[in-house]
Design a protein around this motif. Structure first.
Motif, PDB file in Angstrom:
ATOM      1  N   ASN A   1      -1.413   4.570   6.072  1.00 20.48           N
ATOM      2  CA  ASN A   1      -0.874   3.211   6.185  1.00 20.48           C
ATOM      3  C   ASN A   1      -1.582   2.262   5.223  1.00 20.48           C
ATOM      4  O   ASN A   1      -0.943   1.414   4.588  1.00 20.48           O
ATOM      5  CB  ASN A   1      -1.020   2.710   7.624  1.00 20.48           C
ATOM      6  CG  ASN A   1       0.040   3.265   8.546  1.00 20.48           C
ATOM      7  OD1 ASN A   1       1.198   2.868   8.491  1.00 20.48           O
ATOM      8  ND2 ASN A   1      -0.353   4.197   9.408  1.00 20.48           N
ATOM      9  N   LEU A   2      -2.902   2.383   5.124  1.00 16.91           N
ATOM     10  CA  LEU A   2      -3.640   1.539   4.184  1.00 16.91           C
ATOM     11  C   LEU A   2      -3.133   1.717   2.763  1.00 16.91           C
ATOM     12  O   LEU A   2      -2.868   0.739   2.047  1.00 16.91           O
ATOM     13  CB  LEU A   2      -5.136   1.871   4.233  1.00 16.91           C
ATOM     14  CG  LEU A   2      -5.943   1.357   5.423  1.00 16.91           C
ATOM     15  CD1 LEU A   2      -7.352   1.938   5.390  1.00 16.91           C
ATOM     16  CD2 LEU A   2      -6.006  -0.167   5.423  1.00 16.91           C
ATOM     17  N   HIS A   3      -2.983   2.962   2.346  1.00 24.67           N
ATOM     18  CA  HIS A   3      -2.559   3.239   0.967  1.00 24.67           C
ATOM     19  C   HIS A   3      -1.112   2.807   0.718  1.00 24.67           C
ATOM     20  O   HIS A   3      -0.816   2.140  -0.288  1.00 24.67           O
ATOM     21  CB  HIS A   3      -2.724   4.723   0.653  1.00 24.67           C
ATOM     22  CG  HIS A   3      -4.141   5.123   0.362  1.00 24.67           C
ATOM     23  ND1 HIS A   3      -4.680   5.092  -0.902  1.00 24.67           N
ATOM     24  CD2 HIS A   3      -5.132   5.544   1.187  1.00 24.67           C
ATOM     25  CE1 HIS A   3      -5.948   5.489  -0.859  1.00 24.67           C
ATOM     26  NE2 HIS A   3      -6.238   5.771   0.407  1.00 24.67           N
ATOM     27  N   GLU A   4      -0.216   3.167   1.623  1.00 20.66           N
ATOM     28  CA  GLU A   4       1.199   2.909   1.391  1.00 20.66           C
ATOM     29  C   GLU A   4       1.586   1.442   1.557  1.00 20.66           C
ATOM     30  O   GLU A   4       2.466   0.944   0.834  1.00 20.66           O
ATOM     31  CB  GLU A   4       2.051   3.767   2.340  1.00 20.66           C
ATOM     32  CG  GLU A   4       1.979   5.255   2.033  1.00 20.66           C
ATOM     33  CD  GLU A   4       2.864   6.075   2.956  1.00 20.66           C
ATOM     34  OE1 GLU A   4       3.486   5.482   3.883  1.00 20.66           O
ATOM     35  OE2 GLU A   4       2.933   7.307   2.761  1.00 20.66           O
ATOM     36  N   LEU A   5       0.932   0.744   2.481  1.00 18.12           N
ATOM     37  CA  LEU A   5       1.338  -0.624   2.793  1.00 18.12           C
ATOM     38  C   LEU A   5       0.491  -1.699   2.115  1.00 18.12           C
ATOM     39  O   LEU A   5       0.941  -2.840   1.972  1.00 18.12           O
ATOM     40  CB  LEU A   5       1.322  -0.842   4.305  1.00 18.12           C
ATOM     41  CG  LEU A   5       2.274   0.043   5.112  1.00 18.12           C
ATOM     42  CD1 LEU A   5       2.148  -0.259   6.604  1.00 18.12           C
ATOM     43  CD2 LEU A   5       3.711  -0.134   4.658  1.00 18.12           C
ATOM     44  N   ILE A   6      -0.729  -1.336   1.701  1.00 17.11           N
ATOM     45  CA  ILE A   6      -1.612  -2.353   1.107  1.00 17.11           C
ATOM     46  C   ILE A   6      -2.137  -1.936  -0.266  1.00 17.11           C
ATOM     47  O   ILE A   6      -1.900  -2.628  -1.261  1.00 17.11           O
ATOM     48  CB  ILE A   6      -2.790  -2.677   2.048  1.00 17.11           C
ATOM     49  CG1 ILE A   6      -2.273  -3.237   3.381  1.00 17.11           C
ATOM     50  CG2 ILE A   6      -3.731  -3.694   1.383  1.00 17.11           C
ATOM     51  CD1 ILE A   6      -3.366  -3.559   4.391  1.00 17.11           C
ATOM     52  N   PHE A   7      -2.863  -0.825  -0.357  1.00 21.24           N
ATOM     53  CA  PHE A   7      -3.505  -0.463  -1.616  1.00 21.24           C
ATOM     54  C   PHE A   7      -2.509  -0.285  -2.755  1.00 21.24           C
ATOM     55  O   PHE A   7      -2.670  -0.870  -3.838  1.00 21.24           O
ATOM     56  CB  PHE A   7      -4.316   0.830  -1.452  1.00 21.24           C
ATOM     57  CG  PHE A   7      -5.459   0.750  -0.478  1.00 21.24           C
ATOM     58  CD1 PHE A   7      -5.959  -0.471  -0.041  1.00 21.24           C
ATOM     59  CD2 PHE A   7      -6.058   1.907   0.005  1.00 21.24           C
ATOM     60  CE1 PHE A   7      -7.019  -0.542   0.860  1.00 21.24           C
ATOM     61  CE2 PHE A   7      -7.116   1.853   0.904  1.00 21.24           C
ATOM     62  CZ  PHE A   7      -7.593   0.628   1.328  1.00 21.24           C
ATOM     63  N   GLN A   8      -1.492   0.524  -2.539  1.00 18.69           N
ATOM     64  CA  GLN A   8      -0.539   0.798  -3.620  1.00 18.69           C
ATOM     65  C   GLN A   8       0.286  -0.425  -4.006  1.00 18.69           C
ATOM     66  O   GLN A   8       0.399  -0.742  -5.200  1.00 18.69           O
ATOM     67  CB  GLN A   8       0.357   1.982  -3.226  1.00 18.69           C
ATOM     68  CG  GLN A   8      -0.397   3.315  -3.153  1.00 18.69           C
ATOM     69  CD  GLN A   8       0.426   4.423  -2.526  1.00 18.69           C
ATOM     70  OE1 GLN A   8       1.627   4.289  -2.308  1.00 18.69           O
ATOM     71  NE2 GLN A   8      -0.228   5.540  -2.231  1.00 18.69           N
ATOM     72  N   PRO A   9       0.874  -1.161  -3.056  1.00 19.95           N
ATOM     73  CA  PRO A   9       1.658  -2.345  -3.437  1.00 19.95           C
ATOM     74  C   PRO A   9       0.851  -3.408  -4.181  1.00 19.95           C
ATOM     75  O   PRO A   9       1.391  -4.106  -5.045  1.00 19.95           O
ATOM     76  CB  PRO A   9       2.167  -2.881  -2.097  1.00 19.95           C
ATOM     77  CG  PRO A   9       2.165  -1.711  -1.186  1.00 19.95           C
ATOM     78  CD  PRO A   9       0.985  -0.888  -1.609  1.00 19.95           C
ATOM     79  N   LEU A  10      -0.445  -3.518  -3.872  1.00 17.63           N
ATOM     80  CA  LEU A  10      -1.266  -4.562  -4.493  1.00 17.63           C
ATOM     81  C   LEU A  10      -2.074  -4.038  -5.679  1.00 17.63           C
ATOM     82  O   LEU A  10      -2.879  -4.776  -6.252  1.00 17.63           O
ATOM     83  CB  LEU A  10      -2.202  -5.176  -3.453  1.00 17.63           C
ATOM     84  CG  LEU A  10      -1.510  -5.901  -2.288  1.00 17.63           C
ATOM     85  CD1 LEU A  10      -2.537  -6.498  -1.340  1.00 17.63           C
ATOM     86  CD2 LEU A  10      -0.569  -6.990  -2.797  1.00 17.63           C
ATOM     87  N   GLY A  11      -1.860  -2.802  -6.066  1.00 16.57           N
ATOM     88  CA  GLY A  11      -2.555  -2.252  -7.227  1.00 16.57           C
ATOM     89  C   GLY A  11      -4.044  -2.036  -7.014  1.00 16.57           C
ATOM     90  O   GLY A  11      -4.827  -2.125  -7.964  1.00 16.57           O
ATOM     91  N   MET A  12      -4.433  -1.730  -5.778  1.00 13.40           N
ATOM     92  CA  MET A  12      -5.844  -1.492  -5.463  1.00 13.40           C
ATOM     93  C   MET A  12      -6.165  -0.007  -5.700  1.00 13.40           C
ATOM     94  O   MET A  12      -6.341   0.778  -4.771  1.00 13.40           O
ATOM     95  CB  MET A  12      -6.129  -1.901  -4.019  1.00 13.40           C
ATOM     96  CG  MET A  12      -5.868  -3.373  -3.740  1.00 13.40           C
ATOM     97  SD  MET A  12      -6.076  -3.807  -1.984  1.00 13.40           S
ATOM     98  CE  MET A  12      -7.839  -3.495  -1.759  1.00 13.40           C
ATOM     99  N   ASN A  13      -6.276   0.348  -6.957  1.00 13.95           N
ATOM    100  CA  ASN A  13      -6.325   1.762  -7.338  1.00 13.95           C
ATOM    101  C   ASN A  13      -7.690   2.412  -7.216  1.00 13.95           C
ATOM    102  O   ASN A  13      -7.818   3.619  -7.422  1.00 13.95           O
ATOM    103  CB  ASN A  13      -5.798   1.913  -8.771  1.00 13.95           C
ATOM    104  CG  ASN A  13      -4.340   1.525  -8.887  1.00 13.95           C
ATOM    105  OD1 ASN A  13      -3.543   1.802  -7.988  1.00 13.95           O
ATOM    106  ND2 ASN A  13      -3.987   0.864  -9.981  1.00 13.95           N
ATOM    107  N   ASP A  14      -8.718   1.623  -6.898  1.00 13.74           N
ATOM    108  CA  ASP A  14     -10.049   2.194  -6.693  1.00 13.74           C
ATOM    109  C   ASP A  14     -10.454   2.171  -5.217  1.00 13.74           C
ATOM    110  O   ASP A  14     -11.613   2.439  -4.888  1.00 13.74           O
ATOM    111  CB  ASP A  14     -11.089   1.422  -7.518  1.00 13.74           C
ATOM    112  CG  ASP A  14     -10.946   1.665  -9.009  1.00 13.74           C
ATOM    113  OD1 ASP A  14     -10.900   2.840  -9.414  1.00 13.74           O
ATOM    114  OD2 ASP A  14     -10.855   0.678  -9.770  1.00 13.74           O
ATOM    115  N   SER A  15      -9.519   1.848  -4.342  1.00 14.07           N
ATOM    116  CA  SER A  15      -9.824   1.693  -2.917  1.00 14.07           C
ATOM    117  C   SER A  15      -9.363   2.894  -2.106  1.00 14.07           C
ATOM    118  O   SER A  15      -8.342   3.508  -2.412  1.00 14.07           O
ATOM    119  CB  SER A  15      -9.168   0.413  -2.379  1.00 14.07           C
ATOM    120  OG  SER A  15      -9.637  -0.729  -3.070  1.00 14.07           O
TER     121      SER A  15
END
Length: 358
Positions: free
Chosen positions: A192-206
């Motif tokens: 959920n973190l990756h699909e809903l927050i990290f990926q949409p916001l470009g947080m590629n090191d998180s």
């Protein structure tokens, strides 16, 4: 208060943080300050820039954000009873006060706002065994599962009050929220973190420590010190999970907070709910529904007039704050539980100088 140029502010910030390092007042520092309104950006690092670090309880903003997304996408209501999503046996023993079980009275909002009365596995005292902060150090190879964290509170601690009647900061409550997110979505918390927050916001090191990997090649993280012990490589840091187990970078956290404020994740109405600091956490720090608000004047009367920044801190002296008066984002990591006071002094230094920039 005398005005200063942006270049002068940067020079003074450099001197301030370099002095902290010379005095060994901090083991390792990363700082990012960015304001579109002031056309100002500043970065400082003890070593390599934009190194991933353990954000600790800043992660609660992410868990709360996922919950707000569920209210808009999955029909979840903040006033829903917790028992709508958990069985009685799953909550058994967690909300008992003076022999009475209050589990039926707990709402999702109370968990988010730390007013459910549940104990805190991370920092509360224990009735048997060693406290969690000592176990993380003494049992470095222990892999903590979320269910074990709930059992830790169930078996070794007590509820501190009736739901809705007391504020008590609780990582246990946020572990329950992480489990609830998994129940509603049918997906692991880290997904959920990756699909809903990290990926949409470009947080590629998180990523979520011990559960996932970043989109970019994974890098070594900044050292972590807990109560004087280096715990950077400890598997026992799996005890954080939905309460604050995210690894991120200054740039990724900036991307998150900018996207958050822009309404990229959910409505501005929900943002206001999260930010509304109704409950006093401790002197100068107020808690909303997953976010903090700092009242500097309560630290010292001469700080009256400083803006009320919003965001969150973590036990490792991590900071993620936003100053709405200057549209400034402040990200810091001191990497140690023993540097909290020094990190707040640095926050005051930054906010004070930002007020003087012309």
């Amino acid at each position: 208060m005398k005005a200063m140029s942006k270049e002068t502010a940067k020079i003074q910030f450099d001197r301030y943080f370099a002095k902290l390092e010379r005095k060994k007042a901090a083991k390792s520092i990363q700082v990012l300050v960015q304001s579109d309104k002031l056309d100002f950006q500043y970065g400082y690092s003890s070593g390599e820039w934009n190194v991933p670090f353990h954000i600790a309880s800043i992660g609660k903003v992410f868990t709360a954000s996922l919950m707000m997304m569920l209210t808009e996408r999955e029909g979840v209501l903040l006033q829903d009873p917790l028992l709508k999503y958990f069985t009685g046996s799953e909550l058994e023993g967690l909300f008992v006060v003076k022999g009475k079980d209050h589990a039926k009275d707990v709402t999702l909002e109370q968990l988010l706002a730390h007013t459910s009365g549940i104990g805190d596995y991370f920092e509360d005292s224990v009735q048997i065994g060693a406290p969690m902060t000592k176990l993380i150090i003494s049992e470095p190879d222990k892999n903590w599962m979320p269910s074990e964290l709930i059992d830790f509170t169930r078996e070794r601690q007590q509820a501190v009050g009736v739901p809705g009647q007391v504020f008590h900061y609780s990582d246990t409550g946020y572990i329950l929220l992480g489990l609830l997110i998994e129940k509603v979505t049918g997906k692991p918390f880290h997904q959920n973190l990756h699909e809903l927050i990290f990926q949409p916001l470009g947080m590629n090191d998180s990523y979520l420590l011990y559960y996932s990997v970043p989109s970019n090649p994974q890098k070594a993280i900044q050292d972590i010190w807990l109560n004087g012990s280096k715990v950077t490589a400890n598997q026992s840091l799996s005890a954080d999970w939905a309460g604050g187990g995210i690894i991120s970078t200054p740039k990724d956290l900036l991307a998150f907070y900018k996207g958050f404020n822009a309404g990229a994740l959910f409505s501005k109405e929900k943002i206001r709910i999260m930010e509304n600091g109704r409950h006093k956490f401790r002197r100068g720090i107020y808690y909303g529904t997953g976010m903090m608000e700092i009242h500097f004047e309560e630290f010292f009367f001469l700080l009256r007039g400083l803006p009320r920044v919003k965001g969150h801190i973590g036990i490792l002296s991590t900071h993620m704050f936003y100053d709405p008066t200057t549209d400034t984002y402040i990200i810091m990591n001191f990497g140690s539980s023993e540097q909290m006071t020094q990190s707040f002094k640095a926050l005051i230094e930054i906010v004070t100088r930002l007020k003087r920039i012309e």
